[in-house]
Design a protein around this motif. Structure first.
Motif, short mmCIF file in Angstrom:
data_model
loop_
_atom_site.label_atom_id
_atom_site.label_comp_id
_atom_site.label_asym_id
_atom_site.label_seq_id
_atom_site.Cartn_x
_atom_site.Cartn_y
_atom_site.Cartn_z
N CYS A 1 15.43 -16.64 20.15
CA CYS A 1 15.82 -17.59 21.19
C CYS A 1 16.23 -18.95 20.63
O CYS A 1 16.70 -19.82 21.38
N HIS B 1 14.91 -10.25 29.99
CA HIS B 1 14.23 -11.32 29.25
C HIS B 1 12.75 -11.04 29.05
O HIS B 1 12.11 -10.29 29.79
N GLU C 1 22.04 -15.16 25.77
CA GLU C 1 22.90 -14.26 26.52
C GLU C 1 24.37 -14.64 26.41
O GLU C 1 25.25 -13.78 26.22
N TYR D 1 17.10 -18.61 27.66
CA TYR D 1 17.66 -17.26 27.52
C TYR D 1 19.17 -17.25 27.75
O TYR D 1 19.88 -16.42 27.18
N GLU E 1 9.73 -16.98 33.01
CA GLU E 1 11.19 -16.84 33.00
C GLU E 1 11.79 -18.16 32.54
O GLU E 1 11.65 -19.18 33.22
#
Length: 402
Positions: free
Chosen positions: A368, A117, A133, A129, A124
């Motif tokens: 994203c 990421h 994913e 994310y 984070e």
């Protein structure tokens, strides 16, 4: 008295408007313009909260910013994919694997896509994310291995890179136990994660581990030699990732002080070895800024030359890119990192690496937001498409680097 109050109100409103407003490029889709404005406004609000919190001693500015940004995504609506998301410990590194459910006695092994990421090596956003994913896992039918590497500035280079490198090796060495085909492992990442993915790919090649099938880089940060590329000059004003923030991210990652901001801003950290080397012309293709007019700071130069020539920190300056796996680089037109990604693609092609570039009319990080943005969805689908494309039988990429 009333006119004075009105005047004060107008001034306050104007100040707030200027602080929270960002211009948008003409070539951007209307829906994406509103996403950009919303993200920028929330980012500006986070900076206010962080500064005030640090001022009163609540916590450090970066920790407050982390909490504020994570709270924005805490209530993200989950997808309805029938996927398992399982957490693992890869020798001290937290990893999440998103994949279709597997029977305990399943013999067929899954292909894997290691994803690293972004977030300036310092942030984070697990919830946001996870959307990307899991989308990739669902539509590409692969196991997406998401690495939660240690964050800077508490964990500066090389800790994040080594955590990712060791995690990929661990995955390969324990692949069959994890239900992964060791011959079908690819790697990718975005922004700072793109830097880490490129660095890990180089280090794997250099250490004789040539098992990676593919490399996918989304808006990667690949160099800190110049912050005057045309894409920096053109897109700095859009606010989503301004030049100053990118420089700060690099400084945090390298555990350097903010006293170098001005030198890096005006490229005063470059030694003749850098500007007269073989890599510099590749970058100059995308830079109109007159580097020859820059007055070099000798003290700063000594500190930075070694860092710039470290390929696992600054992949752009790797001596050669030969022997790397087939690569796709996804680029946003209105991103300050656009031109260094194009320059890296030029280097890959020149060194004989199968390389494809996908350019989109978006901004940094739009991938994203694939649920809300057609361009973001286009970028996510480009990743899926490359992962689904058949590749030749595993070759020893290192052979071509000799």
């Amino acid at each position: 008295m009333l006119p004075l109050k009105i005047a004060c109100f107008v001034v306050c409103v104007s100040v707030v408007f200027v602080y929270f407003y960002t211009p948008v490029p003409d070539g951007m889709n209307e829906d994406d313009r509103w996403i950009l404005r919303k993200i920028f406004a929330l980012s500006q609000a986070g900076k206010v909260v962080a500064r005030l919190g640090a001022l009163v001693g609540y916590d450090s500015a970066i920790n407050i910013t982390r909490s504020f940004r994570n709270s924005r995504f805490a209530f993200v609506h989950p997808d309805n994919y029938a996927l398992d998301s399982t957490n693992y410990d890869f020798e001290g590194v937290n990893v999440t694997v998103h994949r279709r459910p597997r029977a305990k006695d399943a013999k067929e092994l899954d292909a894997a896509f290691v994803y690293i990421h972004g977030g300036g090596w310092a942030y984070e956003y697990r919830e946001i994310y996870a959307i990307l994913e899991r989308y990739i896992a669902q539509h590409a039918d692969v196991a997406v291995v998401a690495i939660q590497y240690p964050l800077a500035p508490e964990n500066p280079y090389p800790k994040p890179m080594l955590a990712c490198y060791n995690s990929v090796l661990y995955l390969h060495q324990h692949a069959q136990r994890l239900g992964i085909d060791p011959q079908r492992i690819s790697i990718g990442g975005d922004s700072a994660g793109g830097n880490l993915a490129a660095s890990v790919t180089l280090k794997l090649r250099d250490t004789g581990h040539t098992f990676l099938q593919r490399q996918i880089l989304l808006s990667p940060a690949l160099q800190f030699a110049t912050f005057r590329l045309d894409s920096y000059e053109q897109n700095d004003r859009y606010g989503i990732l301004p030049r100053r923030d990118m420089i700060l991210f690099w400084l945090h990652y390298m555990h350097e002080g903010i006293q170098f901001i001005n030198e890096l801003t005006f490229n005063e950290h470059l030694s003749p070895r850098i500007t007269q080397g073989k890599i510099w012309p590749v970058l100059q293709k995308y830079q109109q800024f007159p580097q020859s007019h820059v007055k070099i700071d000798e003290k700063v130069v000594k500190n930075w030359e070694k860092k710039l020539l470290d390929p696992y920190l600054c992949p752009m300056f790797a001596d050669t890119l030969k022997g790397l796996p087939p690569t796709v680089i996804l680029i946003s037109e209105f991103d300050i990192l656009r031109d260094e990604a194009l320059a890296y693609a030029d280097r890959l092609k020149a060194d004989g690496v199968e390389t494809k570039v996908v350019r989109t009319p978006g901004f940094h990080g739009l991938y994203c937001f694939s649920r809300d943005s057609k361009v973001g969805a286009q970028m996510a689908d480009a990743v899926v498409s490359f992962l689904k494309t058949p590749v030749p039988a595993q070759q020893n990429h290192a052979e071509s680097s000799r």
